[in-house]
Design an enzyme around this catalytic site. Structure first.
Site, mmCIF file in Angstrom:
data_model
loop_
_atom_site.group_PDB
_atom_site.id
_atom_site.type_symbol
_atom_site.label_atom_id
_atom_site.label_comp_id
_atom_site.label_asym_id
_atom_site.label_seq_id
_atom_site.Cartn_x
_atom_site.Cartn_y
_atom_site.Cartn_z
ATOM 1 C CG ASP A 92 -26.557 -58.988 22.832
ATOM 2 O OD1 ASP A 92 -26.343 -57.993 23.542
ATOM 3 O OD2 ASP A 92 -26.309 -59.036 21.609
ATOM 4 C CD GLU A 93 -23.486 -64.080 26.242
ATOM 5 O OE1 GLU A 93 -23.461 -62.964 26.791
ATOM 6 O OE2 GLU A 93 -22.583 -64.499 25.482
ATOM 7 C CE LYS A 99 -22.272 -59.960 29.051
ATOM 8 N NZ LYS A 99 -22.589 -60.721 27.862
ATOM 9 N N GLY A 113 -24.635 -53.408 26.362
ATOM 10 C CA GLY A 113 -25.949 -52.920 26.744
ATOM 11 C C GLY A 113 -26.547 -53.934 27.684
ATOM 12 C CG HIS A 114 -24.715 -55.390 30.701
ATOM 13 N ND1 HIS A 114 -23.623 -55.539 31.517
ATOM 14 C CD2 HIS A 114 -24.371 -55.957 29.519
ATOM 15 C CE1 HIS A 114 -22.662 -56.163 30.843
ATOM 16 N NE2 HIS A 114 -23.091 -56.412 29.647
ATOM 17 C CD GLN A 123 -18.484 -56.137 24.654
ATOM 18 O OE1 GLN A 123 -17.431 -56.184 25.262
ATOM 19 N NE2 GLN A 123 -19.305 -55.116 24.763
ATOM 20 C CB VAL A 161 -37.844 -69.346 34.569
ATOM 21 C CG1 VAL A 161 -37.105 -70.667 34.603
ATOM 22 C CG2 VAL A 161 -38.073 -68.814 35.993
HETATM 23 P P1 IMP Z 1 -17.481 -53.261 18.597
HETATM 24 O O1 IMP Z 1 -17.291 -53.864 19.931
HETATM 25 O O2 IMP Z 1 -18.433 -52.103 18.580
HETATM 26 O O3 IMP Z 1 -16.170 -52.942 17.921
HETATM 27 O O4 IMP Z 1 -18.174 -54.359 17.653
HETATM 28 C C1 IMP Z 1 -17.511 -55.549 17.240
HETATM 29 C C2 IMP Z 1 -18.476 -56.726 17.175
HETATM 30 O O5 IMP Z 1 -18.901 -57.042 18.490
HETATM 31 C C3 IMP Z 1 -19.762 -56.448 16.389
HETATM 32 O O6 IMP Z 1 -20.168 -57.661 15.767
HETATM 33 C C4 IMP Z 1 -20.760 -56.058 17.455
HETATM 34 O O7 IMP Z 1 -22.091 -56.304 17.063
HETATM 35 C C5 IMP Z 1 -20.330 -56.982 18.581
HETATM 36 N N1 IMP Z 1 -20.658 -56.464 19.907
HETATM 37 C C6 IMP Z 1 -20.013 -55.504 20.603
HETATM 38 N N2 IMP Z 1 -20.586 -55.314 21.803
HETATM 39 C C7 IMP Z 1 -21.603 -56.183 21.883
HETATM 40 C C8 IMP Z 1 -22.544 -56.503 22.910
HETATM 41 O O8 IMP Z 1 -22.549 -55.943 24.020
HETATM 42 N N3 IMP Z 1 -23.435 -57.472 22.606
HETATM 43 C C9 IMP Z 1 -23.423 -58.141 21.411
HETATM 44 N N4 IMP Z 1 -22.563 -57.889 20.443
HETATM 45 C C10 IMP Z 1 -21.649 -56.925 20.669
#
Ligand code: IMP
Length: 435
Positions: free
Chosen positions: A13-14, A16, A40-41, A231, A421
């Site tokens: 969630d930076e 991307k 989720g981009h 991620q 920004v």
């Molecule tokens: P999973 O990838 O659904 O197995 O989740 C494992 C961990 O990664 C959990 O803490 C999720 O919230 C986190 N996670 C997975 N995908 C994302 C992402 O795209 N953004 C932020 N956290 C993520």
């Protein structure tokens, strides 16, 4: 070099989506190499917001090719839904501009059911028997497990309906035993899964290709390839806050294995550093802010999951984890995102080290029992009140903002390549060439 990689240095969630979209302007091909629909981009283009989960962000520029490579785990239901939703909004998605690897593993409904079941207490047992990770529930972990244990089905299997029943039968034997004997769930119908596989095959067949050769061929032709990470480094299966991680390699090396490209060909590696930290799900988070400041970051930064809608935990920037990410991925530079969200804080902090048992640490400890005990060593900065969304050069930023960025650069140990920004494409300070 004709390729470039974008990865997250934190917990995902930076931002991307926006940065990949921006860099895509210069790319010919955009490749997702790991993860799945857990990502989720979010992209804002011309005032329209798009949330992409599986399809690479490059899809919004019609002349680009996009590839879902072998290292991704694909939920065909999610993919078909995403393709249809994009088409309904007038975005061109065709086998010409979207290729899906024949080696990418499939996520079936039973993977999602298993993901959900593992997050709940076992029937008749208390919560102590469950390791709740706070997953996205998209079946990611169970699909990667099947891949590693050689029980998975791949996209290519959708092209062979004659062997689908046998393969699914083998996969379901073990799953159904788990569902009925351990998790108290109904067994999954083999007929229903075969029918689903056949339906997916009919819809997706034109997109299924040997993606690694397409990528190699594109490189040989001098096309520019952008590898879009999902991620973040702290969620990496090897280097993250295990076990509170995702199940893939989120570091730059994941682009090499997931797409099938030699490490030496990856080119410039951009690490996204959000100007503060967020985390979704369980696990230690040293700079977490539990009071009003965290609440404010969440509201101003719209920090709610693009995939699950869950509120994200928020905190100050942690340069200790970003420093580790810089080393693990060999970052060329950092792209700082969502700097505008910090406007209006009278004081801004960043962690530059951790203290643990009287020692100062520059990198996160390996063991989360230790990570849960560290105390961040903060540097504190005076805030800025100005709207910075119009800045297009560092010199346009308020002085306090520049001081914060200089400290970030020094603490993370790599130069700045870009500063975002605001959410729109043009609300960006670009400081270098990304290819
Ligand atoms: P999973 O990838 O659904 O197995 O989740 C494992 C961990 O990664 C959990 O803490 C999720 O919230 C986190 N996670 C997975 N995908 C994302 C992402 O795209 N953004 C932020 N956290 C993520």
């Amino acid at each position: 070099m004709t390729s470039a990689v974008v990865i997250g240095t934190q917990w995902g969630d930076e931002g991307k989506g926006k940065i990949v979209d921006l860099l895509t302007e210069k790319a010919d091909v955009v490749v997702r190499f790991q993860g799945g629909a857990n990502a989720g981009h979010t992209l804002v283009v011309g005032g329209e917001t798009y949330a992409l989960h599986l399809v690479p962000s490059g899809i919004l520029r019609p002349e680009k090719m996009t590839v879902i490579a072998s290292g991704v785990v694909v939920d065909p239901e999610a993919l078909i839904g995403e393709i249809e939703a994009l088409r309904a909004r007038g975005v061109r998605v065709s086998p010409d501009n979207l290729k899906v690897s024949d080696k990418a593993h499939l996520i079936f409904p039973y993977h999602k059911a298993l993901d959900g079941a593992r997050e709940r207490p076992l029937p008749g047992m208390g919560p102590e028997g469950t390791l709740k990770i706070g997953t996205t529930g998209r079946g990611i972990g169970p699909a990667y497990e099947d891949k590693a244990s050689r029980k998975g089905l791949r996209m290519a299997d959708l092209l062979h309906p004659e062997s689908l029943r046998e393969k699914l039968g083998q996969a379901l034997m073990e799953k159904n035993a788990l569902f009925t004997h351990l998790y108290g769930l109904e067994p999954v119908s083999l007929d229903a899964m075969v029918a689903l596989g056949q339906e997916w095959g009919q819809k997706l067949a034109p997109f299924i290709r040997d993606s690694w050769k397409i990528i190699q061929d594109s490189l040989a032709r001098g096309l520019r390839i952008l590898f879009e990470g999902a991620q973040g480094t702290q969620l990496d299966i090897d280097h993250g806050t295990y076990p509170y991680v995702t199940s893939s390699s989120t570091v730059s090396g994941g682009a090499s294995t997931g797409a099938g490209v030699a490490p030496a060909l990856l080119g410039k590696i951009t690490g996204l550093v959000k100007a503060y930290s967020t985390r979704v799900g369980e696990g230690p988070f040293p700079t977490e802010l539990l009071g009003a400041e965290g609440e404010r970051l969440r509201e101003v930064g719209h920090e709610y999951g693009a995939t699950t809608g869950r509120p994200r935990r928020c905190g100050w920037l942690d340069c200790v984890v970003a420093r580790a990410a810089a080393a693990l991925s060999g970052l060329t530079w950092a792209a700082v995102t969502k700097l505008d969200v910090l406007a209006g804080f009278s004081e801004i902090k960043m962690a530059v080290a951790y203290r643990l048992d009287g020692e100062e640490l520059l990198y996160p400890p390996s063991d989360i029992r230790d990570l849960a005990r560290v105390e961040p060593v903060y540097r504190s900065f005076p805030g800025f009140a100005e709207d910075i969304s119009g800045a297009r050069a560092l010199a346009d930023l308020p002085r306090n903002c520049r001081v914060y960025l200089e400290a970030l650069e020094e603490a993370v140990g790599v130069p700045l390549g870009l500063v975002s920004v605001g959410p729109e494409r043009d609300e960006t300070i670009v400081l270098g060439e990304f290819f």
